[in-house]
Design a protein around this motif. Sequence first.
Motif, mmCIF file in Angstrom:
data_model
loop_
_atom_site.group_PDB
_atom_site.id
_atom_site.type_symbol
_atom_site.label_atom_id
_atom_site.label_comp_id
_atom_site.label_asym_id
_atom_site.label_seq_id
_atom_site.Cartn_x
_atom_site.Cartn_y
_atom_site.Cartn_z
ATOM 1 N N ASP A 185 17.586 -2.191 -5.850
ATOM 2 C CA ASP A 185 16.559 -1.806 -6.813
ATOM 3 C C ASP A 185 15.406 -2.810 -6.782
ATOM 4 O O ASP A 185 15.394 -3.812 -7.499
ATOM 5 N N ASP A 186 14.427 -2.527 -5.913
ATOM 6 C CA ASP A 186 13.217 -3.358 -5.875
ATOM 7 C C ASP A 186 11.997 -2.459 -6.062
ATOM 8 O O ASP A 186 10.950 -2.671 -5.448
ATOM 9 N N VAL A 187 12.172 -1.440 -6.907
ATOM 10 C CA VAL A 187 11.127 -0.437 -7.090
ATOM 11 C C VAL A 187 9.820 -1.058 -7.547
ATOM 12 O O VAL A 187 8.742 -0.703 -7.058
ATOM 13 N N SER A 188 9.886 -2.000 -8.474
ATOM 14 C CA SER A 188 8.660 -2.625 -8.978
ATOM 15 C C SER A 188 7.884 -3.292 -7.845
ATOM 16 O O SER A 188 6.660 -3.122 -7.718
ATOM 17 N N LEU B 109 9.840 6.574 -6.395
ATOM 18 C CA LEU B 109 10.624 5.572 -5.668
ATOM 19 C C LEU B 109 11.933 5.259 -6.387
ATOM 20 O O LEU B 109 12.943 4.963 -5.743
ATOM 21 N N SER B 110 11.937 5.344 -7.713
ATOM 22 C CA SER B 110 13.188 5.153 -8.458
ATOM 23 C C SER B 110 14.181 6.243 -8.110
ATOM 24 O O SER B 110 15.379 5.987 -7.924
ATOM 25 N N SER B 111 13.681 7.472 -8.002
ATOM 26 C CA SER B 111 14.540 8.591 -7.630
ATOM 27 C C SER B 111 15.109 8.412 -6.231
ATOM 28 O O SER B 111 16.290 8.655 -5.975
ATOM 29 N N ILE B 112 14.261 7.940 -5.310
ATOM 30 C CA ILE B 112 14.705 7.704 -3.931
ATOM 31 C C ILE B 112 15.753 6.605 -3.892
ATOM 32 O O ILE B 112 16.784 6.727 -3.209
ATOM 33 N N ALA B 113 15.520 5.526 -4.633
ATOM 34 C CA ALA B 113 16.462 4.404 -4.640
ATOM 35 C C ALA B 113 17.818 4.835 -5.177
ATOM 36 O O ALA B 113 18.869 4.456 -4.639
ATOM 37 N N GLN C 13 15.725 1.498 4.818
ATOM 38 C CA GLN C 13 15.742 1.238 3.392
ATOM 39 C C GLN C 13 16.867 0.324 2.936
ATOM 40 O O GLN C 13 16.953 -0.002 1.765
ATOM 41 N N ARG C 14 17.725 -0.103 3.855
ATOM 42 C CA ARG C 14 18.915 -0.836 3.429
ATOM 43 C C ARG C 14 18.575 -2.130 2.695
ATOM 44 O O ARG C 14 19.343 -2.599 1.864
ATOM 45 N N SER C 15 17.427 -2.725 3.011
ATOM 46 C CA SER C 15 17.051 -3.970 2.347
ATOM 47 C C SER C 15 16.068 -3.725 1.212
ATOM 48 O O SER C 15 15.425 -4.655 0.732
ATOM 49 N N GLY C 16 15.965 -2.484 0.766
ATOM 50 C CA GLY C 16 15.068 -2.166 -0.328
ATOM 51 C C GLY C 16 13.837 -1.425 0.150
ATOM 52 O O GLY C 16 13.558 -1.331 1.345
ATOM 53 N N LEU C 17 13.085 -0.899 -0.816
ATOM 54 C CA LEU C 17 11.941 -0.056 -0.496
ATOM 55 C C LEU C 17 10.653 -0.846 -0.256
ATOM 56 O O LEU C 17 9.720 -0.336 0.343
ATOM 57 N N ARG C 18 10.581 -2.080 -0.727
ATOM 58 C CA ARG C 18 9.355 -2.857 -0.554
ATOM 59 C C ARG C 18 9.019 -3.049 0.914
ATOM 60 O O ARG C 18 7.877 -2.838 1.346
ATOM 61 N N ARG C 19 10.001 -3.443 1.704
ATOM 62 C CA ARG C 19 9.753 -3.690 3.128
ATOM 63 C C ARG C 19 9.317 -2.420 3.839
ATOM 64 O O ARG C 19 8.526 -2.462 4.779
ATOM 65 N N LEU C 20 9.834 -1.279 3.383
ATOM 66 C CA LEU C 20 9.432 -0.008 3.978
ATOM 67 C C LEU C 20 7.948 0.253 3.738
ATOM 68 O O LEU C 20 7.235 0.726 4.631
ATOM 69 N N GLN C 21 7.458 -0.082 2.539
ATOM 70 C CA GLN C 21 6.037 0.085 2.237
ATOM 71 C C GLN C 21 5.188 -0.846 3.106
ATOM 72 O O GLN C 21 4.126 -0.469 3.596
ATOM 73 N N GLU C 22 5.668 -2.069 3.291
ATOM 74 C CA GLU C 22 4.897 -3.063 4.032
ATOM 75 C C GLU C 22 4.913 -2.825 5.537
ATOM 76 O O GLU C 22 4.030 -3.296 6.251
ATOM 77 N N SER C 23 5.899 -2.077 6.020
ATOM 78 C CA SER C 23 6.080 -1.913 7.464
ATOM 79 C C SER C 23 4.933 -1.156 8.124
ATOM 80 O O SER C 23 4.728 -1.270 9.335
ATOM 81 N N THR C 24 4.185 -0.360 7.348
ATOM 82 C CA THR C 24 3.091 0.419 7.929
ATOM 83 C C THR C 24 1.722 -0.205 7.678
ATOM 84 O O THR C 24 0.707 0.386 8.025
ATOM 85 N N GLY C 25 1.697 -1.401 7.109
ATOM 86 C CA GLY C 25 0.423 -2.027 6.761
ATOM 87 C C GLY C 25 -0.524 -2.179 7.939
ATOM 88 O O GLY C 25 -1.712 -1.828 7.847
#
Length: 282
Positions: free
Chosen positions: A148-151, A137-141, A94-106
């Motif tokens: 903060d790349d929640v959006s 995700l805001s809570s996690i961030a 998560q160090r580079s934000g949550l977006r990449r984490l979502q994309e990593s399992t695509g």
Amino acid sequence: MPPHPSSNVQKAREALAGRLREIRKDAGITGRELASRCGWSESKSSRIENAKTPPSDADIKAWCRACAADDQIPDLIAANRQSADAHVQWMRLQRSGLRRLQESTGDLYQRTRMFRVYVSDVIPGFLQTPGYATALLSSIARFRGTPDDVSDAVTARMKRNEVLANGTRRFSFVLEESVLRYRLCGAETMAAQLGHLLAVMDLQNVAVGIVPFSEQRTVWPMPTFTIFDDTRVHADTLDAASTLTQPSQVELYARAYERLSQGAARGGAARSLIAAALGSLS
């Protein structure tokens, strides 16, 4: 070779080495005899047994065959491949934000044909609305202190979840009733989320079961996990994301899922539980 910098990886290597050592001992042969049967040096056997040198898949096959333990090969090879990434630190993910984490399992989502998901904490990611996902995700961030790349992360999650509409894939969910009650967002957002859950239950490729508070259990509530086909399990904890691929591990989680499913309400009974949770919001 020095110990791996990750203590979890090193523990996994030591556990594998211990299993190989026990297999040799059960066969009643020495390290020297094992080396002779495998066609390598005695020092190599010692390094593998003491987790100084990670074995290759070929080494594991030779070791097991030398000990007449061919049935152990699939599990040990899976454990060997798993040791490097079995425990991936959430902070690193998560160090580079949550977006990449979502994309990593695509890619994994696209490959999988059968998903089995058990949750005891939050609405499954597959079934989340943008509003609920934003709150979560805001809570996690905030908790993790990540960028903060929640959006963007929510957008990525919604795109990833398009796999749910693919009729060639099947989804089976088991939720604890508590998941319907936890307030991770405002009442209006939660009401929309529960309404979405009711709508998703109409999809032909989706099965949803809810374990009621009142159910006499055959197994205890467990941490959330997802089974991808019959080959892989993701089991998350506060500090790590575990990827489990050993056949015995996958079978264990599949057995747990079946036991949890047995106590789940479905159809009209499940809808009544969701309706009751909706009613409590007013």
